[in-house]
Design a protein around this motif. Structure first.
Motif, PDB file in Angstrom:
ATOM      1  N   ALA A   1       0.873  -1.350  -0.043  1.00  0.00           N
ATOM      2  CA  ALA A   1       0.454  -0.157   0.204  1.00  0.00           C
ATOM      3  C   ALA A   1       0.860   1.309  -0.257  1.00  0.00           C
ATOM      4  CB  ALA A   1      -0.580  -0.459   1.425  1.00  0.00           C
ATOM      5  N   GLU A   2       1.789   1.248   0.598  1.00  0.00           N
ATOM      6  CA  GLU A   2       3.412   2.687   0.864  1.00  0.00           C
ATOM      7  C   GLU A   2       3.546   2.722  -0.532  1.00  0.00           C
ATOM      8  OE1 GLU A   2       4.546   2.264   5.654  1.00  0.00           O
ATOM      9  OE2 GLU A   2       5.289   0.829   3.822  1.00  0.00           O
ATOM     10  N   ALA A   3       3.298   1.622  -1.042  1.00  0.00           N
ATOM     11  CA  ALA A   3       4.099   1.534  -2.510  1.00  0.00           C
ATOM     12  C   ALA A   3       3.707   2.386  -3.413  1.00  0.00           C
ATOM     13  CB  ALA A   3       4.937   0.105  -2.793  1.00  0.00           C
ATOM     14  N   LEU A   4       2.530   1.699  -3.636  1.00  0.00           N
ATOM     15  CA  LEU A   4       0.963   2.382  -4.276  1.00  0.00           C
ATOM     16  C   LEU A   4       1.562   3.654  -3.777  1.00  0.00           C
ATOM     17  CD1 LEU A   4      -1.372  -0.350  -5.407  1.00  0.00           C
ATOM     18  CD2 LEU A   4       0.291   0.679  -6.619  1.00  0.00           C
ATOM     19  N   GLU A   5       0.516   3.916  -2.898  1.00  0.00           N
ATOM     20  CA  GLU A   5       0.798   5.334  -2.682  1.00  0.00           C
ATOM     21  C   GLU A   5       1.878   6.481  -3.121  1.00  0.00           C
ATOM     22  OE1 GLU A   5      -0.776   9.246  -0.906  1.00  0.00           O
ATOM     23  OE2 GLU A   5      -1.766   6.888  -2.110  1.00  0.00           O
ATOM     24  N   SER A   6       3.190   5.644  -3.651  1.00  0.00           N
ATOM     25  CA  SER A   6       4.559   6.606  -3.310  1.00  0.00           C
ATOM     26  C   SER A   6       4.705   6.694  -5.182  1.00  0.00           C
ATOM     27  CB  SER A   6       6.021   6.048  -2.817  1.00  0.00           C
ATOM     28  OG  SER A   6       6.883   6.563  -3.592  1.00  0.00           O
ATOM     29  N   LEU A   7       3.967   5.761  -5.768  1.00  0.00           N
ATOM     30  CA  LEU A   7       4.061   5.494  -7.037  1.00  0.00           C
ATOM     31  C   LEU A   7       2.983   7.106  -7.533  1.00  0.00           C
ATOM     32  CD1 LEU A   7       5.091   4.150  -9.637  1.00  0.00           C
ATOM     33  CD2 LEU A   7       3.264   2.679  -9.560  1.00  0.00           C
ATOM     34  N   ARG A   8       2.006   6.795  -6.900  1.00  0.00           N
ATOM     35  CA  ARG A   8       0.881   7.930  -7.191  1.00  0.00           C
ATOM     36  C   ARG A   8       1.331   9.698  -6.771  1.00  0.00           C
ATOM     37  NH1 ARG A   8      -2.769   4.132  -4.663  1.00  0.00           N
ATOM     38  NH2 ARG A   8      -3.321   2.667  -6.405  1.00  0.00           N
ATOM     39  N   LEU A   9       1.975   9.124  -6.083  1.00  0.00           N
ATOM     40  CA  LEU A   9       2.685  11.293  -5.438  1.00  0.00           C
ATOM     41  C   LEU A   9       3.282  11.816  -7.286  1.00  0.00           C
ATOM     42  CD1 LEU A   9       3.313  11.063  -1.662  1.00  0.00           C
ATOM     43  CD2 LEU A   9       1.639  11.894  -2.766  1.00  0.00           C
ATOM     44  N   VAL A  10       3.054  12.401  -7.724  1.00  0.00           N
ATOM     45  CA  VAL A  10       3.460  13.278  -8.905  1.00  0.00           C
ATOM     46  C   VAL A  10       3.852  14.785  -8.651  1.00  0.00           C
ATOM     47  CG1 VAL A  10       3.080  11.327  -9.930  1.00  0.00           C
ATOM     48  CG2 VAL A  10       1.751  13.432 -10.220  1.00  0.00           C
ATOM     49  N   ASP A  11       5.292  15.431  -9.263  1.00  0.00           N
ATOM     50  CA  ASP A  11       4.863  16.752  -9.479  1.00  0.00           C
ATOM     51  C   ASP A  11       4.293  16.993 -10.560  1.00  0.00           C
ATOM     52  OD1 ASP A  11       6.206  19.273 -10.232  1.00  0.00           O
ATOM     53  OD2 ASP A  11       8.071  18.146  -9.189  1.00  0.00           O
ATOM     54  N   PRO A  12       2.978  18.125  -9.874  1.00  0.00           N
ATOM     55  CA  PRO A  12       1.889  18.077 -11.158  1.00  0.00           C
ATOM     56  C   PRO A  12       2.530  19.483 -12.527  1.00  0.00           C
ATOM     57  CG  PRO A  12       2.265  20.105  -8.825  1.00  0.00           C
ATOM     58  CD  PRO A  12       2.848  18.519  -8.989  1.00  0.00           C
ATOM     59  N   SER A  13       3.989  19.842 -12.405  1.00  0.00           N
ATOM     60  CA  SER A  13       4.836  19.891 -13.567  1.00  0.00           C
ATOM     61  C   SER A  13       4.555  19.598 -14.811  1.00  0.00           C
ATOM     62  CB  SER A  13       5.885  20.920 -13.300  1.00  0.00           C
ATOM     63  OG  SER A  13       7.092  19.651 -12.637  1.00  0.00           O
ATOM     64  N   ARG A  14       4.846  18.132 -14.518  1.00  0.00           N
ATOM     65  CA  ARG A  14       4.247  16.781 -15.761  1.00  0.00           C
ATOM     66  C   ARG A  14       3.960  16.660 -15.285  1.00  0.00           C
ATOM     67  NH1 ARG A  14       9.113  15.582 -19.432  1.00  0.00           N
ATOM     68  NH2 ARG A  14       9.066  12.943 -19.931  1.00  0.00           N
ATOM     69  N   PRO A  15       3.670  15.253 -16.434  1.00  0.00           N
ATOM     70  CA  PRO A  15       2.542  14.056 -16.356  1.00  0.00           C
ATOM     71  C   PRO A  15       2.610  13.427 -15.515  1.00  0.00           C
ATOM     72  CG  PRO A  15       1.825  15.200 -19.030  1.00  0.00           C
ATOM     73  CD  PRO A  15       3.533  15.920 -17.409  1.00  0.00           C
ATOM     74  N   PRO A  16       1.765  11.784 -15.318  1.00  0.00           N
ATOM     75  CA  PRO A  16       2.929  10.954 -14.739  1.00  0.00           C
ATOM     76  C   PRO A  16       3.775  10.001 -15.674  1.00  0.00           C
ATOM     77  CG  PRO A  16       0.377  11.164 -13.847  1.00  0.00           C
ATOM     78  CD  PRO A  16       1.081  11.869 -14.767  1.00  0.00           C
ATOM     79  N   ALA A  17       4.292   9.302 -15.285  1.00  0.00           N
ATOM     80  CA  ALA A  17       5.780   9.059 -15.788  1.00  0.00           C
ATOM     81  C   ALA A  17       4.942   7.828 -16.853  1.00  0.00           C
ATOM     82  CB  ALA A  17       6.647   8.022 -15.383  1.00  0.00           C
ATOM     83  N   ALA A  18       4.579   7.050 -17.802  1.00  0.00           N
ATOM     84  CA  ALA A  18       3.763   6.273 -18.748  1.00  0.00           C
ATOM     85  C   ALA A  18       4.110   4.819 -17.914  1.00  0.00           C
ATOM     86  CB  ALA A  18       4.007   6.086 -20.241  1.00  0.00           C
ATOM     87  N   VAL A  19       5.472   4.212 -17.264  1.00  0.00           N
ATOM     88  CA  VAL A  19       5.426   3.383 -16.322  1.00  0.00           C
ATOM     89  C   VAL A  19       4.317   3.278 -15.504  1.00  0.00           C
ATOM     90  CG1 VAL A  19       7.233   3.326 -15.142  1.00  0.00           C
ATOM     91  CG2 VAL A  19       7.227   0.942 -16.322  1.00  0.00           C
ATOM     92  N   THR A  20       4.483   4.021 -14.936  1.00  0.00           N
ATOM     93  CA  THR A  20       3.501   3.741 -13.100  1.00  0.00           C
ATOM     94  C   THR A  20       2.067   3.020 -13.451  1.00  0.00           C
ATOM     95  OG1 THR A  20       2.902   6.285 -13.877  1.00  0.00           O
ATOM     96  CG2 THR A  20       4.740   6.180 -12.790  1.00  0.00           C
ATOM     97  N   ALA A  21       1.347   3.837 -15.023  1.00  0.00           N
ATOM     98  CA  ALA A  21       0.370   2.874 -14.907  1.00  0.00           C
ATOM     99  C   ALA A  21       0.797   1.406 -15.128  1.00  0.00           C
ATOM    100  CB  ALA A  21      -0.879   3.194 -16.130  1.00  0.00           C
TER     101      ALA A  21
END
Length: 490
Positions: free
Chosen positions: A14-34
Motif C-alpha cells: 500500500a505504501e509503495a502504491l501511494e509513493s508511485l501515485r505522488l508526482v510533480d504536477p508540472s509534468r504528467p505521470p511517467a508512462a510506466v506508472t500505470a
C-alpha cells in the motif's frame, strides 16, 4: 548511531502504491506508472521501490563453490576467448558519500599519497597472483581496461604511471584496447588529465551525480557543479575521445526542476556518454546486484533518513523518481543519445559502452576479471567476489592467495537464464537463432515460451519469429524483470 536489525524500511505494498501515485504536477505521470500499479505487476513494484538499480552482478545459483574451481573455469574459458573486460579497483576515497555502499578506504591528510601508493602495491601483487592462478589470463585479449574505485584519480602521478605500465606490460593489451580511468571531478586537475592522456588513457568516467550544489551538499559530495562543468570542458580540450559522467536521481531534496537543469547542462556540454541511476537503498549484500562494503551507507539507516525528513528535507516519492527517469531518457534520446544497455546513454555514432557490451550483448557475453578490493569477476560457468574486508584482503595478498571471498556456480539452467537476462539489459532484440545456436533450444518453445508470454500479456515485451524485444515499459522495468522473473527450473 545504533545499527538497526534491518538497513531499509520494509515498505508495504500500500505504501509503495501511494509513493508511485505522488508526482510533480508540472509534468504528467511517467508512462510506466500505470503498468507498475497493475496487480499482476505487484512483484515488480515491490522490487523497484527500494532496489531499482542492479544489473551489474549476475550471481550463480549454486553457493559454496570453491574459489579455486572458479579460477579453473575462468582459465578454461580464457584459453579461447574474444576480447574480455579487465578491471583494476583502487578503493581509496578522500571522503565517503552518504549514498555509497561500495568498499572504500579513506585516504586523506598528509599520509594520503602513501596510503594510495600502498593500494597500488597490493593491486599489483594481487594481479600477479591472478596471472599465476589463471595462466590463460596473460594472453586473453583485453577489449577495455578500467581503473575504477574508489577514486583512483587521487593517486599521485608516479603511482598512476606504475599501475598503468604494469598492466600494459603483463596483460594482452593491443592497439584496440581502450584504457579508461575514473575519478572525482575535483581530482581531475589539468595536470592529471595531461598525465593520463600521455599514458594512453582514452576514456574518462566521473561520478558527477548532479550539477546542483544543494543536492551535491546533501549527498556529502565535496565538489561543486561548477567543478563538474570545468572537468568536462578541460577533458574535452585535452583530447580524450570518451568523457562519461554519472547522474543520479531520487536524491535527497532533488526536484524535477533540478533534474531538468542537469539534463540541460549535459546537452550543453555534449558529453560522450551519461549513466543515469536511481538512488539505491537496499543492501547489495541482500540482492547480489552489486558489491557492498563492510560499512553501510549513511542513508541506508531508516532512523537517519527519517530524521532528515523531520528536519525539513524531502525524499522524492517513487512517482517523481519515474518522472525524473522519463525526463532524462526522453531528453537524451531526443538529442540523439542511444540507450544501450539500460540507462547507459552514448551520443549518436559512438556505439554502446564497450565494457558493458563485452559483458551483456547476446553475441558476446565474455568474461570479466576485476582485480582489487571487492572486485566482481565472472565467466560463463561461475562467478566470484573479491573480499570486501580490507584487513582480510591484505592478509590474503600478503600470504600469496588470490583474495576471493566467495564464488558461486551457474547450473546449466542458470547459465541459460543468465544469458537471456544479460541480453535483455542491452535493450536490443534477443535473437532466437543466437540462443538456439548456444543452448540448443528455442526461446519460442517451452520452457521459455510461457515466461515470455507472461511479459507479452503485461505489455512488457513483444514476440515474433526472430525472438523477443522489450516494449518501452519493458525497457524501463528490465532490471526488475530480470531480478524477479525468468529463472528456468533445473
Amino acid at each position: 548511531m545504533a545499527v538497526p536489525t534491518q538497513l531499509h524500511h520494509q515498505t508495504t505494498y500500500a505504501e509503495a502504491l501511494e509513493s508511485l501515485r505522488l508526482v510533480d504536477p508540472s509534468r504528467p505521470p511517467a508512462a510506466v506508472t500505470a503498468t507498475l500499479a497493475r496487480p499482476e505487476n505487484r512483484h515488480l513494484l515491490e522490487y523497484v521501490v527500494e532496489d531499482p538499480f542492479g544489473a551489474h552482478v549476475f550471481p550463480g545459483d549454486e553457493t559454496g563453490y570453491p574459489p579455486g574451481d572458479f579460477l579453473a573455469d575462468l582459465d578454461e574459458q580464457l584459453a579461447s576467448t574474444a576480447p574480455i573486460h579487465l578491471w583494476s579497483y583502487i578503493p581509496t576515497c578522500a571522503y565517503r558519500c552518504r549514498f555509497c555502499q561500495y568498499p572504500v578506504v579513506l585516504a586523506k591528510g598528509p599520509n594520503a599519497d602513501a596510503k594510495a601508493e600502498q593500494w597500488v602495491d597490493w593491486n599489483i601483487r594481487e594481479a600477479r597472483l591472478w596471472l599465476a592462478a589463471v595462466p590463460s589470463l596473460r594472453d586473453a585479449p583485453v577489449g577495455e581496461f578500467n581503473v575504477f574505485g574508489g577514486t583512483p584519480s587521487l593517486l599521485p602521478p608516479d603511482a598512476i604511471r606504475r599501475l598503468l605500465d604494469f598492466y600494459r606490460e603483463n596483460f594482452a593489451f593491443g592497439p584496440e584496447t581502450a584504457i579508461r580511468f575514473e575519478g572525482d571531478p575535483s581530482t581531475f586537475t589539468p595536470d592529471k588529465l595531461e598525465l593520463l592522456a600521455s599514458l594512453g588513457v582514452r576514456k574518462l568516467s566521473s561520478g558527477v551525480q548532479s550539477f546542483d550544489d544543494t543536492v551535491l551538499h546533501e549527498c556529502g559530495r565535496e565538489h561543486s557543479g561548477r567543478m563538474c562543468v570545468d572537468f568536462v570542458r578541460e577533458a574535452q580540450r585535452t583530447g580524450f575521445e570518451w568523457v562519461s559522467i554519472d547522474l543520479m536521481y531520487g536524491l535527497l531534496d532533488q526536484t524535477l526542476d533540478s533534474v531538468r537543469r542537469d539534463l540541460d547542462t549535459v546537452l550543453d556540454l555534449e558529453v560522450t556518454a551519461v549513466v543515469c541511476t536511481k538512488l539505491h537503498l537496499k543492501s547489495y549484500t541482500d540482492t547480489r546486484t552489486g558489491v557492498a562494503g563492510v560499512q553501510p551507507a549513511a542513508w541506508q539507516f531508516p532512523d537517519y533518513r527519517d530524521k532528515l525528513a523531520r528536519t525539513g528535507h524531502r525524499w522524492p516519492p517513487l512517482g517523481e523518481q519515474y518522472q525524473m527517469r522519463e525526463l532524462l531518457t526522453e531528453g537524451l534520446r531526443a538529442a540523439g543519445y542511444t540507450e544501450h544497455p539500460t540507462m547507459y546513454f552514448a551520443r549518436a555514432g559512438r556505439g554502446p559502452e564497450t565494457w558493458k557490451s563485452i559483458m551483456v550483448d547476446q553475441d558476446r557475453q565474455e568474461a570479466e576479471v576485476a582485480i582489487g578490493l571487492g572486485g566482481s569477476s565472472s565467466c560463463r560457468r561461475s562467478e566470484a567476489i573479491t573480499d570486501v574486508n580490507w584487513p582480510r584482503y591484505v592478509e590474503a595478498v600478503e600470504a600469496g592467495r588470490v583474495p576471493l571471498a566467495s564464488a558461486t556456480r551457474f547450473s546449466p539452467a542458470a547459465q541459460e537464464s543468465r544469458a537471456v537476462k544479460m541480453a535483455l539489459t542491452s535493450l536490443q532484440p534477443v535473437s532466437d537463432e543466437v540462443h538456439r545456436t548456444r543452448f540448443g533450444r528455442s526461446l519460442l518453445a517451452p520452457p521459455w515460451r510461457p515466461l515470455l508470454d507472461s511479459l507479452v500479456s503485461r505489455g512488457l515485451a513483444r514476440l515474433d519469429d526472430s525472438g523477443v524485444t522489450l516494449t518501452p515499459d519493458g525497457e524501463v522495468l528490465v532490471e526488475a524483470v530480470i531480478n524477479t522473473e525468468l529463472n528456468l527450473p533445473d
